[in-house]
Enzyme design. Structure first.
Site, PDB file in Angstrom:
ATOM      1  N   SER A   6      48.413  31.797  33.919  1.00 25.59           N
ATOM      2  CA  SER A   6      48.349  32.562  35.172  1.00 25.59           C
ATOM      3  C   SER A   6      47.872  31.665  36.310  1.00 25.59           C
ATOM      4  O   SER A   6      46.742  31.177  36.301  1.00 25.59           O
ATOM      5  CB  SER A   6      47.387  33.737  35.024  1.00 25.59           C
ATOM      6  OG  SER A   6      47.114  34.254  36.318  1.00 25.59           O
ATOM      7  N   HIS A  31      52.825  32.769  34.739  1.00 22.87           N
ATOM      8  CA  HIS A  31      52.442  34.139  35.084  1.00 22.87           C
ATOM      9  C   HIS A  31      51.963  34.167  36.530  1.00 22.87           C
ATOM     10  O   HIS A  31      51.084  33.391  36.925  1.00 22.87           O
ATOM     11  CB  HIS A  31      51.340  34.594  34.129  1.00 22.87           C
ATOM     12  CG  HIS A  31      50.976  36.033  34.231  1.00 22.87           C
ATOM     13  ND1 HIS A  31      51.710  37.037  33.634  1.00 22.87           N
ATOM     14  CD2 HIS A  31      49.955  36.652  34.881  1.00 22.87           C
ATOM     15  CE1 HIS A  31      51.143  38.213  33.888  1.00 22.87           C
ATOM     16  NE2 HIS A  31      50.068  38.010  34.653  1.00 22.87           N
ATOM     17  N   ASP A  33      50.525  36.482  39.507  1.00 26.20           N
ATOM     18  CA  ASP A  33      49.812  37.751  39.742  1.00 26.20           C
ATOM     19  C   ASP A  33      49.825  38.132  41.211  1.00 26.20           C
ATOM     20  O   ASP A  33      49.152  37.501  42.027  1.00 26.20           O
ATOM     21  CB  ASP A  33      48.355  37.606  39.298  1.00 26.20           C
ATOM     22  CG  ASP A  33      48.201  37.594  37.795  1.00 26.20           C
ATOM     23  OD1 ASP A  33      48.688  38.538  37.150  1.00 26.20           O
ATOM     24  OD2 ASP A  33      47.592  36.649  37.270  1.00 26.20           O
ATOM     25  N   MET A  35      48.805  40.898  43.983  1.00 24.44           N
ATOM     26  CA  MET A  35      47.859  42.023  44.161  1.00 24.44           C
ATOM     27  C   MET A  35      47.856  42.469  45.613  1.00 24.44           C
ATOM     28  O   MET A  35      47.897  41.634  46.514  1.00 24.44           O
ATOM     29  CB  MET A  35      46.449  41.575  43.801  1.00 24.44           C
ATOM     30  CG  MET A  35      46.330  40.999  42.414  1.00 24.44           C
ATOM     31  SD  MET A  35      44.649  40.436  42.128  1.00 24.44           S
ATOM     32  CE  MET A  35      44.833  39.748  40.488  1.00 24.44           C
ATOM     33  N   HIS A  64      53.883  39.421  37.755  1.00 27.34           N
ATOM     34  CA  HIS A  64      53.120  40.635  37.431  1.00 27.34           C
ATOM     35  C   HIS A  64      52.694  41.308  38.734  1.00 27.34           C
ATOM     36  O   HIS A  64      51.799  40.821  39.423  1.00 27.34           O
ATOM     37  CB  HIS A  64      51.906  40.215  36.581  1.00 27.34           C
ATOM     38  CG  HIS A  64      50.975  41.326  36.222  1.00 27.34           C
ATOM     39  ND1 HIS A  64      49.696  41.091  35.758  1.00 27.34           N
ATOM     40  CD2 HIS A  64      51.116  42.677  36.250  1.00 27.34           C
ATOM     41  CE1 HIS A  64      49.106  42.245  35.509  1.00 27.34           C
ATOM     42  NE2 HIS A  64      49.937  43.230  35.814  1.00 27.34           N
ATOM     43  N   MET A  66      50.812  43.885  40.701  1.00 26.68           N
ATOM     44  CA  MET A  66      49.717  44.866  40.703  1.00 26.68           C
ATOM     45  C   MET A  66      49.695  45.479  42.097  1.00 26.68           C
ATOM     46  O   MET A  66      48.769  45.249  42.889  1.00 26.68           O
ATOM     47  CB  MET A  66      48.397  44.177  40.345  1.00 26.68           C
ATOM     48  CG  MET A  66      48.319  43.829  38.863  1.00 26.68           C
ATOM     49  SD  MET A  66      47.086  42.556  38.513  1.00 26.68           S
ATOM     50  CE  MET A  66      48.055  41.111  38.880  1.00 26.68           C
ATOM     51  N   MET A 135      47.264  45.328  29.471  1.00 26.42           N
ATOM     52  CA  MET A 135      46.134  44.703  30.174  1.00 26.42           C
ATOM     53  C   MET A 135      44.899  44.760  29.289  1.00 26.42           C
ATOM     54  O   MET A 135      44.522  45.830  28.802  1.00 26.42           O
ATOM     55  CB  MET A 135      45.833  45.430  31.491  1.00 26.42           C
ATOM     56  CG  MET A 135      46.823  45.185  32.613  1.00 26.42           C
ATOM     57  SD  MET A 135      47.102  43.449  33.028  1.00 26.42           S
ATOM     58  CE  MET A 135      45.455  42.872  33.428  1.00 26.42           C
ATOM     59  N   GLY A 140      42.805  42.748  38.601  1.00 30.40           N
ATOM     60  CA  GLY A 140      42.243  42.446  39.915  1.00 30.40           C
ATOM     61  C   GLY A 140      41.639  41.059  40.008  1.00 30.40           C
ATOM     62  O   GLY A 140      41.679  40.443  41.066  1.00 30.40           O
ATOM     63  N   GLY A 143      39.139  35.567  34.937  1.00 29.73           N
ATOM     64  CA  GLY A 143      37.825  35.196  34.409  1.00 29.73           C
ATOM     65  C   GLY A 143      36.983  36.332  33.865  1.00 29.73           C
ATOM     66  O   GLY A 143      35.777  36.176  33.674  1.00 29.73           O
ATOM     67  N   ASP A 170      47.271  40.401  28.628  1.00 27.80           N
ATOM     68  CA  ASP A 170      46.819  39.709  29.843  1.00 27.80           C
ATOM     69  C   ASP A 170      45.361  40.026  30.143  1.00 27.80           C
ATOM     70  O   ASP A 170      45.012  41.172  30.426  1.00 27.80           O
ATOM     71  CB  ASP A 170      47.715  40.186  31.003  1.00 27.80           C
ATOM     72  CG  ASP A 170      47.383  39.535  32.333  1.00 27.80           C
ATOM     73  OD1 ASP A 170      46.555  38.607  32.367  1.00 27.80           O
ATOM     74  OD2 ASP A 170      47.964  39.975  33.344  1.00 27.80           O
ATOM     75  N   GLY A 192      44.633  32.511  32.278  1.00 33.42           N
ATOM     76  CA  GLY A 192      44.413  31.979  33.618  1.00 33.42           C
ATOM     77  C   GLY A 192      43.261  30.998  33.641  1.00 33.42           C
ATOM     78  O   GLY A 192      43.450  29.773  33.678  1.00 33.42           O
ATOM     79  N   SER A 193      42.041  31.521  33.587  1.00 28.41           N
ATOM     80  CA  SER A 193      40.873  30.636  33.652  1.00 28.41           C
ATOM     81  C   SER A 193      40.829  29.683  32.465  1.00 28.41           C
ATOM     82  O   SER A 193      40.380  28.540  32.596  1.00 28.41           O
ATOM     83  CB  SER A 193      39.585  31.462  33.749  1.00 28.41           C
ATOM     84  OG  SER A 193      39.564  32.473  32.776  1.00 28.41           O
TER      85      SER A 193
HETATM   86  C1  DX5 Z   1      44.148  39.998  36.183  1.00 31.69           C
HETATM   87  C2  DX5 Z   1      45.450  39.245  36.130  1.00 31.69           C
HETATM   88  C3  DX5 Z   1      45.461  38.243  35.071  1.00 31.69           C
HETATM   89  C4  DX5 Z   1      44.466  37.117  35.264  1.00 31.69           C
HETATM   90  C5  DX5 Z   1      44.099  36.583  33.914  1.00 31.69           C
HETATM   91  O1  DX5 Z   1      44.242  41.053  37.029  1.00 31.69           O
HETATM   92  O2  DX5 Z   1      46.527  40.130  35.887  1.00 31.69           O
HETATM   93  O3  DX5 Z   1      46.762  37.705  34.857  1.00 31.69           O
HETATM   94  O4  DX5 Z   1      44.961  36.075  36.063  1.00 31.69           O
HETATM   95  O5  DX5 Z   1      43.063  35.681  34.054  1.00 31.69           O
HETATM   96  P1  DX5 Z   1      42.108  35.290  32.840  1.00 31.69           P
HETATM   97  O6  DX5 Z   1      42.988  34.688  31.793  1.00 31.69           O
HETATM   98  O7  DX5 Z   1      41.149  34.334  33.447  1.00 31.69           O
HETATM   99  O8  DX5 Z   1      41.448  36.553  32.354  1.00 31.69           O
HETATM  100 ZN    ZN Z   2      48.468  39.246  35.241  1.00 32.14          ZN
END
Ligand code: DX5
Ligand code: ZN
Length: 211
Positions: A6, A31, A33, A35, A64, A66, A135, A140, A143, A170, A192-193
């Site tokens: 991500s 990925h 994201d 928002m 993705h 959101m 999810m 949102g 990490g 995710d 992501g992180s």
């Molecule tokens: C959260 C996102 C995720 C996020 C995951 O709302 O949809 O895709 O980037 O990040 P990590 O892997 O750090 O939880």
């Molecule tokens: Zn996501």
């Protein structure tokens, strides 16, 4: 298993380089994201950001959304280079219309569900969509900690959808828990992180090798 790093956790000042490094290390998907500050309490970025890296990357762009009423923007996100658009079942009054719109543009469609949303909300779309996204954090932010309570939902969807169907999970996935998530039935893993907050090459290889 497909790894979908991500880019929300990437360093946006060198986004192109970081995405290239993840690709070279063995990631197949990216990925992305999006928002809107309404469906989730945070704003990330829009289509113009990933459009800039589309020409430089062969990764499968896993977008993705959101955002509330995703039908308003699906075409824009496809024009910017999405290969798959996943939107939330909670965010639209007409899930089938969104799936049909995405398919009419020749792209793959995914349907996401929040941690509290029961699986029966998405089961009617399992044979219409190309992927379901579970999810495992409240959407949102990157990490956050993995919510273990979603594990039975992953297993249930795997049982209902058959062994080859794409089920993406995710949020909160790291080297220490990726195997457990795959064992529940996930075959697409977002991280992501766990990819971008550290040595990217080592992290991608570590996640792919942790199974
Ligand atoms: C959260 C996102 C995720 C996020 C995951 O709302 O949809 O895709 O980037 O990040 P990590 O892997 O750090 O939880
Ligand atoms: Zn996501």
């Amino acid at each position: 298993m497909i790894l979908s790093p991500s880019m929300l956790s990437a360093d946006f000042s060198i986004l192109g380089e970081q995405v290239e490094e993840a690709e070279r290390a063995g990631a197949q998907w990216l990925h992305i994201d999006v928002m809107d500050g309404i469906f989730v309490p945070n704003i990330s970025f829009g289509a113009c950001v990933y459009k800039c890296i589309r020409e430089k990357s062969k990764l499968f762009f896993d977008v993705h959304l959101m955002i509330t009423k995703p039908e308003r923007y699906i075409e824009d996100f496809i024009s910017a280079g999405a290969d798959m658009i996943t939107f939330h079942v909670e965010a639209t009054e007409d899930v089938q219309k969104c799936i049909d719109l995405i398919h009419s543009k020749g792209k793959k469609a995914g349907v996401a569900l929040n941690p509290e949303t029961p699986v029966h909300a998405v089961v009617p779309y399992a044979d219409k969509a190309d992927m379901l996204l579970v999810m495992s954090v409240h959407p949102g932010y990157g990490g956050q900690k993995y919510i273990e309570e979603v594990n039975p939902k992953i297993s249930e969807l795997r049982r209902l959808c058959g062994e080859d169907f794409l089920i993406e999970v995710d949020g909160g996935i790291k080297q220490s828990n990726i195997k457990a998530v795959v064992d529940c039935g996930a075959n697409v893993i977002v991280a992501g992180s766990a990819v971008f907050n550290d040595d990217i090459t080592g992290s991608v290889k570590g996640l792919l090798g942790a199974l």
